[in-house]
Scaffold this motif. Structure first.
Motif, PDB file in Angstrom:
ATOM      1  N   ILE A 103       0.856  -1.192   0.000  1.00 17.99           N
ATOM      2  CA  ILE A 103       0.000   0.000   0.000  1.00 17.99           C
ATOM      3  C   ILE A 103       0.889   1.238   0.000  1.00 17.99           C
ATOM      4  N   GLU A 104       0.552   2.210  -0.814  1.00 19.40           N
ATOM      5  CA  GLU A 104       1.303   3.467  -0.842  1.00 19.40           C
ATOM      6  C   GLU A 104       1.160   4.194   0.503  1.00 19.40           C
ATOM      7  N   PRO A 105       2.240   4.801   0.983  1.00 19.67           N
ATOM      8  CA  PRO A 105       2.102   5.599   2.207  1.00 19.67           C
ATOM      9  C   PRO A 105       1.230   6.841   1.953  1.00 19.67           C
ATOM     10  N   SER A 106       0.602   7.327   3.015  1.00 23.27           N
ATOM     11  CA  SER A 106      -0.238   8.520   2.889  1.00 23.27           C
ATOM     12  C   SER A 106       0.251   9.571   3.887  1.00 23.27           C
ATOM     13  N   ASN A 107       0.169  10.839   3.500  1.00 22.30           N
ATOM     14  CA  ASN A 107       0.578  11.902   4.417  1.00 22.30           C
ATOM     15  C   ASN A 107      -0.587  12.463   5.227  1.00 22.30           C
ATOM     16  N   ASP A 108      -1.771  11.897   5.031  1.00 28.16           N
ATOM     17  CA  ASP A 108      -2.951  12.503   5.662  1.00 28.16           C
ATOM     18  C   ASP A 108      -3.290  11.908   7.020  1.00 28.16           C
ATOM     19  N   LEU A 109      -2.693  10.786   7.348  1.00 25.62           N
ATOM     20  CA  LEU A 109      -3.187  10.043   8.504  1.00 25.62           C
ATOM     21  C   LEU A 109      -2.315  10.160   9.741  1.00 25.62           C
ATOM     22  N   GLY A 110      -1.219  10.865   9.658  1.00 26.00           N
ATOM     23  CA  GLY A 110      -0.283  10.880  10.783  1.00 26.00           C
ATOM     24  C   GLY A 110       0.559   9.612  10.752  1.00 26.00           C
ATOM     25  N   TYR A 111       1.621   9.617  11.536  1.00 29.00           N
ATOM     26  CA  TYR A 111       2.603   8.524  11.466  1.00 29.00           C
ATOM     27  C   TYR A 111       1.980   7.167  11.781  1.00 29.00           C
ATOM     28  N   VAL A 112       1.265   7.099  12.896  1.00 29.83           N
ATOM     29  CA  VAL A 112       0.743   5.803  13.342  1.00 29.83           C
ATOM     30  C   VAL A 112      -0.452   5.375  12.481  1.00 29.83           C
ATOM     31  N   GLY A 113      -1.299   6.343  12.119  1.00 27.63           N
ATOM     32  CA  GLY A 113      -2.450   6.043  11.261  1.00 27.63           C
ATOM     33  C   GLY A 113      -1.993   5.526   9.902  1.00 27.63           C
ATOM     34  N   ASN A 114      -0.961   6.160   9.366  1.00 32.69           N
ATOM     35  CA  ASN A 114      -0.405   5.737   8.084  1.00 32.69           C
ATOM     36  C   ASN A 114       0.128   4.308   8.169  1.00 32.69           C
ATOM     37  N   PHE A 115       0.856   4.045   9.244  1.00 29.90           N
ATOM     38  CA  PHE A 115       1.391   2.692   9.449  1.00 29.90           C
ATOM     39  C   PHE A 115       0.248   1.674   9.512  1.00 29.90           C
ATOM     40  N   TYR A 116      -0.753   2.016  10.282  1.00 34.27           N
ATOM     41  CA  TYR A 116      -1.896   1.113  10.473  1.00 34.27           C
ATOM     42  C   TYR A 116      -2.577   0.824   9.134  1.00 34.27           C
ATOM     43  N   GLN A 117      -2.741   1.882   8.323  1.00 35.82           N
ATOM     44  CA  GLN A 117      -3.379   1.683   7.011  1.00 35.82           C
ATOM     45  C   GLN A 117      -2.505   0.817   6.100  1.00 35.82           C
ATOM     46  N   MET A 118      -1.189   1.091   6.128  1.00 35.52           N
ATOM     47  CA  MET A 118      -0.290   0.315   5.254  1.00 35.52           C
ATOM     48  C   MET A 118      -0.257  -1.168   5.640  1.00 35.52           C
ATOM     49  N   MET A 119      -0.486  -1.444   6.916  1.00 30.33           N
ATOM     50  CA  MET A 119      -0.569  -2.842   7.360  1.00 30.33           C
ATOM     51  C   MET A 119      -1.874  -3.476   6.898  1.00 30.33           C
ATOM     52  N   PHE A 120      -2.986  -2.801   7.189  1.00 30.45           N
ATOM     53  CA  PHE A 120      -4.266  -3.514   7.192  1.00 30.45           C
ATOM     54  C   PHE A 120      -5.202  -3.241   6.034  1.00 30.45           C
ATOM     55  N   LYS A 121      -4.930  -2.227   5.234  1.00 26.99           N
ATOM     56  CA  LYS A 121      -5.904  -1.901   4.178  1.00 26.99           C
ATOM     57  C   LYS A 121      -5.956  -3.034   3.145  1.00 26.99           C
TER      58      LYS A 121
ATOM     59  N   GLY B 154       1.483  -8.126  23.988  1.00 26.47           N
ATOM     60  CA  GLY B 154       1.031  -9.058  22.962  1.00 26.47           C
ATOM     61  C   GLY B 154      -0.481  -9.255  22.990  1.00 26.47           C
ATOM     62  N   ILE B 155      -1.040  -9.135  24.199  1.00 28.56           N
ATOM     63  CA  ILE B 155      -2.497  -9.325  24.315  1.00 28.56           C
ATOM     64  C   ILE B 155      -3.234  -8.199  23.596  1.00 28.56           C
ATOM     65  N   ILE B 156      -2.689  -6.979  23.719  1.00 29.22           N
ATOM     66  CA  ILE B 156      -3.301  -5.856  22.973  1.00 29.22           C
ATOM     67  C   ILE B 156      -3.103  -6.058  21.472  1.00 29.22           C
ATOM     68  N   TYR B 157      -1.884  -6.367  21.074  1.00 26.38           N
ATOM     69  CA  TYR B 157      -1.621  -6.537  19.636  1.00 26.38           C
ATOM     70  C   TYR B 157      -2.568  -7.600  19.046  1.00 26.38           C
ATOM     71  N   ARG B 158      -2.751  -8.685  19.790  1.00 28.17           N
ATOM     72  CA  ARG B 158      -3.650  -9.749  19.343  1.00 28.17           C
ATOM     73  C   ARG B 158      -5.064  -9.227  19.158  1.00 28.17           C
ATOM     74  N   ALA B 159      -5.510  -8.423  20.138  1.00 31.19           N
ATOM     75  CA  ALA B 159      -6.872  -7.876  20.067  1.00 31.19           C
ATOM     76  C   ALA B 159      -7.017  -6.942  18.860  1.00 31.19           C
ATOM     77  N   LEU B 160      -5.912  -6.297  18.469  1.00 30.60           N
ATOM     78  CA  LEU B 160      -5.962  -5.383  17.326  1.00 30.60           C
ATOM     79  C   LEU B 160      -5.828  -6.129  15.998  1.00 30.60           C
ATOM     80  N   GLY B 161      -5.744  -7.452  16.071  1.00 29.94           N
ATOM     81  CA  GLY B 161      -5.691  -8.253  14.841  1.00 29.94           C
ATOM     82  C   GLY B 161      -4.296  -8.384  14.272  1.00 29.94           C
ATOM     83  N   ILE B 162      -3.274  -8.122  15.097  1.00 24.35           N
ATOM     84  CA  ILE B 162      -1.889  -8.220  14.622  1.00 24.35           C
ATOM     85  C   ILE B 162      -1.362  -9.620  14.943  1.00 24.35           C
TER      86      ILE B 162
END
Ligand code: CMC
Length: 390
Positions: A149-167, A330-338
């Motif tokens: 996924i292309e990086p985006s400048n609109d989502l902030g650092y963490v939002g961008n990372f999250y989108q690049m992982m999961f979109k 790890g329990i949080i990461y798991r809950a977030l679907g990582i």
């Protein structure tokens, strides 16, 4: 030369002076640049904490805007790094892939950083940080055979990372609860003074190896299960305990048994002889996040029980073994679907600004090359033995 003092594991050896992070293991206290971790986790943001660690002060509005703008300017990775990624088998562990891609960045940014020039250092840090979340997300896309996924400048650092992982398609929406939880976790992981990976970064960098290669060494050091790899190991352990169905005591007994290699992962720390303050915040965050997302996880209940039983056990009390940062993350990461193979990558993403701050401080204070001594225990002088005589 002179008398050499042995200290395996550097249990009592200070390697440097540092003005970045303060840690009181007896009291269970942690501060970045003097600010307590509890306040930063509650009030700050990961992007602001990066600046704090690297520059020494919280940014004012102008400084923060400039920092974000600079991160956006470097928010891309050369296509050919993508080709290196593609050459990996899907079975490759994301941490190995991340270390390689980070080292490969050197080839695409060959101009050596001059750490004595503040502007140079500022841009090198921004460049690496801006590209690192792309690489981290890529390790996940690779593992699950998903298109990049292309990086985006609109989502902030963490939002961008999250989108690049999961979109996966256009129906994707950024879930703010998840982004906020990740932001907090990254703040909590951002630095931890002279731990194994930070020391690796400093040691490698002390021979004046470049920034990106030094950080790659830090990633490799973090991977091991006694350090950052513990977060993956904790979930694997909890799943094993759950599937075993044999109750908790058996595992506590195994952890205490000196003839058994099993240890309670996520327990114990070289410096904390009290509750790890990060673990306390993360435990609470795990409750909040799972509550907000409406997730019930047996593994969280199991972790809580395990903590309770261990903390009442004489063995753990005597040795002052408490849950550490990796016990609940790890329990949080798991809950977030990582997936669990990504947990230590998440840790690396959080720790990156700390590693860079350590590298910068090490170079700017002109530390000498790191070169420990030894006490030789091998053969005394002997003559070469011809093959026919062996
Ligand atoms: N389970 C059972 N016994 C333990 C554990 C554990 N998790 N941790 C330490 N001990 C015992 C150890 O056997 C030793 O006992 P004795 O004095 O009878 O020989 C005593 O406690 C002291 O431990 P140590 O191994 O000498 O301590 P260390 O400072 O060398 O190691 C550690 C620290 C974190 C590597 C270790 O506690 C450990 O292996 N913990 C499990 C892995 C883990 O959770 N790592 C994450 C660390 S925190 C975040 C990070 O760095 O990423």
């Amino acid at each position: 030369s002179g008398l050499i003092t042995l200290d395996p594991g550097y249990k009592n050896t200070g390697s440097t002076e540092s003005a970045i992070t303060f840690l009181d293991g007896e009291e269970g206290k942690l501060m970045y640049r003097g600010y307590p971790i509890e306040q930063l986790a509650e009030k700050s943001s990961f992007v602001e904490v990066m600046y704090l660690l690297l520059e020494g002060e919280l940014p004012n509005e102008t400084e923060l805007a400039r920092w974000k703008k600079t991160l956006n300017e470097y928010n891309f990775v050369h296509d050919r790094v993508g080709k290196i990624l593609n050459a990996f088998p899907s079975e490759a562990h994301p941490m190995g892939v991340l270390a390689t891609l980070t080292s490969a960045l050197t080839a695409f940014n060959p101009k050596a950083v001059d750490p004595s020039k503040d502007a140079d250092m500022y841009h090198a840090a921004a460049r690496l940080i801006a590209k690192f979340d792309i690489l981290a997300a890529w390790t996940y896309r690779k593992k699950y055979d998903l298109p990049l996924i292309e990086p985006s400048n609109d989502l902030g650092y963490v939002g961008n990372f999250y989108q690049m992982m999961f979109k996966k398609d256009d129906s994707f929406e950024v879930n703010q609860t998840i982004v906020d939880a990740l932001d907090k976790l990254f703040i909590l992981h951002a630095d931890h003074e002279q731990n194994c990976s930070a020391s690796a970064v400093r040691l490698v960098g002390s021979s004046h190896t470049g920034l990106f290669s030094s950080i790659s060494a830090g990633i490799s050091a973090l991977w091991g299960p006694l350090h950052g790899g513990a977060n993956q190991a904790v979930i694997e352990m909890l799943e094993m305990i759950k599937n075993d169905g044999g109750g908790m005591q058996k595992w506590i007994d195994k952890a205490k048994d000196k003839d058994d290699n099993f240890r309670l992962m996520g327990f114990g720390h070289r410096v904390y002889k009290n509750m790890d303050p990060r673990a306390r915040i993360i435990k609470k965050a795990a409750d909040d996040v799972l509550g907000q997302l409406g997730i019930e996880d047996e593994v969280l209940d199991l972790a809580r029980t395990l903590e309770e039983v261990a903390l009442k056990d004489e063995y753990f009390i005597e040795r002052k073994l408490y849950p550490n940062v990796d016990f609940y993350s790890g329990i949080i990461y798991r809950a977030l679907g990582i997936p669990k193979e990504m947990f230590t990558v998440m840790f690396a993403l959080g720790r990156l600004p700390g590693w860079i701050a350590q590298w910068k401080e090490m170079r700017q204070t002109n530390q000498p090359i790191g070169r420990p001594r030894q006490i030789y225990t091998g053969h005394t002088l002997r003559d070469y033995v011809e093959m026919s005589d062996r």
